[in-house]
Motif scaffolding. Structure first.
Motif, PDB file in Angstrom:
ATOM      1  N   LEU A 142      16.376   6.101 -21.555  1.00  0.00           N
ATOM      2  CA  LEU A 142      15.471   6.167 -22.655  1.00  0.00           C
ATOM      3  C   LEU A 142      15.178   7.578 -23.076  1.00  0.00           C
ATOM      4  CD1 LEU A 142      13.066   3.585 -21.460  1.00  0.00           C
ATOM      5  CD2 LEU A 142      14.675   3.176 -23.416  1.00  0.00           C
ATOM      6  N   TYR A 147      15.721   5.197 -28.855  1.00  0.00           N
ATOM      7  CA  TYR A 147      15.733   3.902 -28.227  1.00  0.00           C
ATOM      8  C   TYR A 147      16.696   3.775 -27.209  1.00  0.00           C
ATOM      9  CZ  TYR A 147      12.787   2.525 -32.418  1.00  0.00           C
ATOM     10  OH  TYR A 147      11.559   2.771 -33.131  1.00  0.00           O
ATOM     11  N   ALA A 148      16.812   2.498 -26.658  1.00  0.00           N
ATOM     12  CA  ALA A 148      17.917   2.281 -25.262  1.00  0.00           C
ATOM     13  C   ALA A 148      19.372   2.814 -25.720  1.00  0.00           C
ATOM     14  CB  ALA A 148      17.753   1.303 -24.926  1.00  0.00           C
ATOM     15  N   ASP A 157      16.293  -3.048 -26.444  1.00  0.00           N
ATOM     16  CA  ASP A 157      14.841  -2.620 -26.394  1.00  0.00           C
ATOM     17  C   ASP A 157      13.684  -3.928 -26.307  1.00  0.00           C
ATOM     18  OD1 ASP A 157      15.076   0.394 -26.930  1.00  0.00           O
ATOM     19  OD2 ASP A 157      16.495  -0.561 -28.497  1.00  0.00           O
ATOM     20  N   LYS A 181       9.124   9.640 -20.893  1.00  0.00           N
ATOM     21  CA  LYS A 181      10.201   9.200 -21.817  1.00  0.00           C
ATOM     22  C   LYS A 181      10.169   7.719 -21.865  1.00  0.00           C
ATOM     23  CE  LYS A 181      13.349  13.036 -20.629  1.00  0.00           C
ATOM     24  NZ  LYS A 181      14.524  13.223 -20.014  1.00  0.00           N
ATOM     25  N   ILE A 182       9.755   6.881 -20.805  1.00  0.00           N
ATOM     26  CA  ILE A 182       9.341   5.615 -21.034  1.00  0.00           C
ATOM     27  C   ILE A 182       8.339   5.524 -21.724  1.00  0.00           C
ATOM     28  CG2 ILE A 182       8.992   3.490 -19.702  1.00  0.00           C
ATOM     29  CD1 ILE A 182      10.506   4.661 -17.344  1.00  0.00           C
ATOM     30  N   TRP A 185       8.908   6.020 -25.488  1.00  0.00           N
ATOM     31  CA  TRP A 185       9.678   4.724 -25.974  1.00  0.00           C
ATOM     32  C   TRP A 185       8.598   3.581 -26.264  1.00  0.00           C
ATOM     33  CZ3 TRP A 185      10.039   0.360 -23.240  1.00  0.00           C
ATOM     34  CH2 TRP A 185      10.972  -0.800 -23.699  1.00  0.00           C
TER      35      TRP A 185
END
Length: 191
Positions: A142, A147-148, A157, A181-182, A185
């Motif tokens: 991420l 997005y993923a 996602d 970062k997670i 997101w």
């Protein structure tokens, strides 16, 4: 055609379907089921597990099957990346969320091993290490884009969000702060 979703509130598999339906702007009737009373689900689908989506005469159970159905019939293809490699990867991540991340988070929330037995100190340390490994991998996944799988939301996602969102239910801590970062997101995913 009226969509009706049979689900439990705390179920991450159900959240995956609810989230996809919201993102696809599909209206549906919510039939929240008491986990102890599954006769309504059994009557509709012939089995007791949720989620179950009824679409007129079509009844689909299992979150992955429901997502595949939505992709085929209700514009869910918008949740798939444009290129075939990334589409395949989206389904791989969806399965990872269901088969690896979900059970791992469930074990962590309950403090049990894979057999359901309470963890001792060594087991807690091993589980913490396993969680850190997955958080580290997700932090990398991420970290490069919004997005993923790039610049737009995909079903990868949706699936990851369904399980990570349950952390708020299972743990007051949620996503550990050492994974910015997670967390970023996750903030983008909330709708």
């Amino acid at each position: 055609m009226a969509l009706k979703l049979y689900h439990f509130e705390a179920c991450p598999y159900c959240e995956k379907v609810r989230y996809a339906l919201r993102r696809l702007d599909l209206r549906y009737e919510s039939a929240e089921i008491d986990p102890a009373a599954r006769s309504e689900v059994r009557a509709v689908s012939g089995q007791e597990l949720v989620p179950v989506l009824a679409d007129g005469d079509v009844v689909v159970h299992d979150s992955t099957r429901i997502l595949r159905y939505l992709v085929r019939t209700h514009g869910g293809g918008r949740l798939l990346p444009d290129d075939s490699r990334s589409r395949g990867l989206a389904w791989v991540i969806e399965e990872y969320a269901d088969e690896v991340l979900g059970p791992l988070l469930r074990r962590a929330s309950r403090g049990v091993d894979s057999a359901g037995s309470p963890l001792d100190d060594g087991g807690r340390a091993a589980l913490k290490s396993e969680l850190a490994h997955h958080y580290d991998a997700l932090e990398e996944l991420l970290g490069g884009e919004d997005y993923a799988l790039g610049g737009r939301l995909t079903l990868a996602d949706v699936a990851l969000y369904a399980f990570i969102s349950r952390l708020e239910l299972y743990s007051p801590r949620g996503v550990p702060p050492e994974y910015p970062k997670i967390k970023a997101w996750y903030s983008r995913m909330k709708i």
